[in-house]
Design a protein around this motif. Structure first.
Motif, PDB file in Angstrom:
ATOM      1  N   HIS A  71     -11.671  -3.182   6.285  1.00 12.74           N
ATOM      2  CA  HIS A  71     -11.674  -2.147   5.255  1.00 12.74           C
ATOM      3  C   HIS A  71     -12.900  -2.184   4.346  1.00 12.74           C
ATOM      4  O   HIS A  71     -13.104  -1.262   3.552  1.00 12.74           O
ATOM      5  CB  HIS A  71     -10.402  -2.261   4.397  1.00 12.74           C
ATOM      6  N   ARG A  72     -13.672  -3.269   4.419  1.00 10.59           N
ATOM      7  CA  ARG A  72     -14.872  -3.445   3.584  1.00 10.59           C
ATOM      8  C   ARG A  72     -14.537  -3.351   2.094  1.00 10.59           C
ATOM      9  O   ARG A  72     -15.296  -2.809   1.305  1.00 10.59           O
ATOM     10  CB  ARG A  72     -15.947  -2.402   3.953  1.00 10.59           C
ATOM     11  N   THR A  73     -13.359  -3.853   1.746  1.00 10.41           N
ATOM     12  CA  THR A  73     -12.925  -3.915   0.347  1.00 10.41           C
ATOM     13  C   THR A  73     -12.728  -5.379  -0.035  1.00 10.41           C
ATOM     14  O   THR A  73     -12.425  -6.219   0.832  1.00 10.41           O
ATOM     15  CB  THR A  73     -11.616  -3.145   0.135  1.00 10.41           C
ATOM     16  N   PRO A  74     -12.872  -5.719  -1.339  1.00  8.64           N
ATOM     17  CA  PRO A  74     -12.727  -7.118  -1.754  1.00  8.64           C
ATOM     18  C   PRO A  74     -11.313  -7.636  -1.500  1.00  8.64           C
ATOM     19  O   PRO A  74     -10.322  -6.926  -1.706  1.00  8.64           O
ATOM     20  CB  PRO A  74     -13.044  -7.077  -3.251  1.00  8.64           C
ATOM     21  N   CYS A  75     -11.233  -8.871  -1.054  1.00 13.82           N
ATOM     22  CA  CYS A  75      -9.941  -9.550  -0.867  1.00 13.82           C
ATOM     23  C   CYS A  75      -9.696 -10.442  -2.082  1.00 13.82           C
ATOM     24  O   CYS A  75     -10.499 -11.331  -2.378  1.00 13.82           O
ATOM     25  CB  CYS A  75      -9.954 -10.386   0.414  1.00 13.82           C
ATOM     26  N   ASP A  76      -8.597 -10.196  -2.763  1.00 13.00           N
ATOM     27  CA  ASP A  76      -8.292 -10.921  -3.989  1.00 13.00           C
ATOM     28  C   ASP A  76      -7.673 -12.278  -3.681  1.00 13.00           C
ATOM     29  O   ASP A  76      -6.922 -12.443  -2.721  1.00 13.00           O
ATOM     30  CB  ASP A  76      -7.321 -10.106  -4.861  1.00 13.00           C
ATOM     31  N   LEU A 124     -15.469  -9.574   1.348  1.00 10.22           N
ATOM     32  CA  LEU A 124     -14.976  -8.283   1.807  1.00 10.22           C
ATOM     33  C   LEU A 124     -14.193  -8.415   3.098  1.00 10.22           C
ATOM     34  O   LEU A 124     -14.533  -9.213   3.985  1.00 10.22           O
ATOM     35  CB  LEU A 124     -16.139  -7.316   2.029  1.00 10.22           C
ATOM     36  N   CYS A 125     -13.111  -7.617   3.200  1.00 14.15           N
ATOM     37  CA  CYS A 125     -12.357  -7.532   4.448  1.00 14.15           C
ATOM     38  C   CYS A 125     -13.255  -6.924   5.516  1.00 14.15           C
ATOM     39  O   CYS A 125     -13.872  -5.880   5.287  1.00 14.15           O
ATOM     40  CB  CYS A 125     -11.110  -6.670   4.246  1.00 14.15           C
ATOM     41  N   LYS A 147       0.822  -1.214   0.000  1.00  9.65           N
ATOM     42  CA  LYS A 147       0.000   0.000   0.000  1.00  9.65           C
ATOM     43  C   LYS A 147       0.858   1.267   0.000  1.00  9.65           C
ATOM     44  O   LYS A 147       0.415   2.316  -0.466  1.00  9.65           O
ATOM     45  CB  LYS A 147      -0.957  -0.006   1.183  1.00  9.65           C
ATOM     46  N   CYS A 156      -5.850  -9.148   1.809  1.00  6.80           N
ATOM     47  CA  CYS A 156      -6.261  -7.748   1.954  1.00  6.80           C
ATOM     48  C   CYS A 156      -5.015  -6.877   1.932  1.00  6.80           C
ATOM     49  O   CYS A 156      -4.135  -7.018   2.791  1.00  6.80           O
ATOM     50  CB  CYS A 156      -7.026  -7.541   3.258  1.00  6.80           C
ATOM     51  N   GLY A 193      -4.882  -3.634   2.490  1.00 10.05           N
ATOM     52  CA  GLY A 193      -4.925  -2.700   3.612  1.00 10.05           C
ATOM     53  C   GLY A 193      -4.400  -3.310   4.897  1.00 10.05           C
ATOM     54  O   GLY A 193      -3.639  -2.687   5.634  1.00 10.05           O
ATOM     55  N   GLY A 196     -19.269 -10.850  -1.714  1.00  7.97           N
ATOM     56  CA  GLY A 196     -18.152 -10.076  -2.234  1.00  7.97           C
ATOM     57  C   GLY A 196     -16.810 -10.378  -1.616  1.00  7.97           C
ATOM     58  O   GLY A 196     -15.805  -9.770  -2.001  1.00  7.97           O
TER      59      GLY A 196
END
Length: 280
Positions: free
Chosen positions: A224-229, A220-221, A129, A202, A204, A218
């Motif tokens: 962070h509420r973002t997708p984890c690849d 999501l983390c 990051k 994640c 983040g 989705g």
């Protein structure tokens, strides 16, 4: 914090007293801040000129010199207090200032009690990051971005009169040497091994997430509420499971609430829930 100070929240003059091993660090920090302030208004624009960036290096090296003991075997042991090593993906903010002021207050109190105190702060300058933040900011390189951010931390701690003894930068050679020494000892004991790993990552958090941790839909983390690849890679791991019994004993012998909760988790069934290996 800087804007509030400049807006008129002036602090009264502070009575200063000498602290062993501290004067050299503060002198170098002052030089770094003065050089940065004189660099064509870069301090007001939130930028770091070449002078401001390079001036931070002497402070870093002077601080590094205080990381070890002072050679006096008969002296009392240090009381060490540390802040987080703040991620250099962005400038300092209130969340950076709060734990630093708390650590500084603790260090001052212990000095007044007559204890030998060592206060540590600094910046963590490694991570995906941080590289992404450097690219987004148009920095010449991730290292140049970290140099600029470290200079801003140094300047703010000076403005807030934070009396630290060591400013650690994880990109410094001094820090790298300590890490190499520690990892070599662990490697020699056979506690590091290489293996393939796959999972959802994640950026983040800079860690893989278990499926049961993720929010659906989705993947999501939860932080962070973002997708984890999904990622697969070879990596080096620390063989934490080799210390299962020692961890259970250590956690079970403490009265700390957080540690007691961890001990309970181990005792639920160490065979079913072994200590997870850590990415080294």
């Amino acid at each position: 914090v800087q804007q509030a100070l400049r807006a008129g929240c002036a602090r009264p003059p502070l009575r200063r007293w000498p602290v062993r091993g501290h004067s050299a660090v503060r002198a170098e920090v002052r030089r770094a801040v003065l050089a940065r302030a004189a660099s064509s208004g870069a301090a007001e624009r939130g930028e770091a000129s070449e002078e401001g960036v390079t001036a931070a290096a002497p402070a870093k090296e002077a601080a590094a010199a205080t990381d070890g003991d002072d050679g006096d075997e008969d002296a009392a042991p240090f009381f060490t207090v540390t802040t987080p090593l703040f991620y250099a993906n962005g400038p300092p903010h209130m969340g950076s200032a709060y734990p630093t002021m708390a650590a500084d207050a603790t260090a001052r109190f212990e000095r007044l009690r007559g204890r030998r105190v060592r206060m540590v702060t600094g910046t963590d300058e490694h991570g995906e990051k941080i590289a992404a933040a450097a690219a987004a900011a148009g920095a010449e390189s991730p290292q140049a971005h970290c140099d600029a951010m470290a200079a801003r931390y140094v300047a703010l701690w000076e403005e807030l009169d934070i009396r630290y003894d060591a400013f650690v930068r994880t990109s410094s050679e001094h820090h790298a040497a300590v890490v190499r020494q520690m990892l070599q000892r662990v490697w020699d004991k056979g506690d590091i091994y290489k293996a393939a790993y796959s999972g959802r990552y994640c950026v983040g958090c800079e860690e893989y997430k278990d499926d049961q941790e993720l929010l659906q839909p989705g993947n999501l983390c939860p932080v962070h509420r973002t997708p984890c690849d999904e990622r697969q890679e070879e990596n080096y791991f620390f063989r934490l499971s080799a210390y299962q019994r020692e961890l259970e004993h250590l956690l079970g012998a403490t009265e700390d609430a957080a540690a007691a909760e961890g001990a309970a988790a181990f005792r639920v069934g160490p065979a079913a829930h072994p200590a997870q290996h850590l990415v080294a």
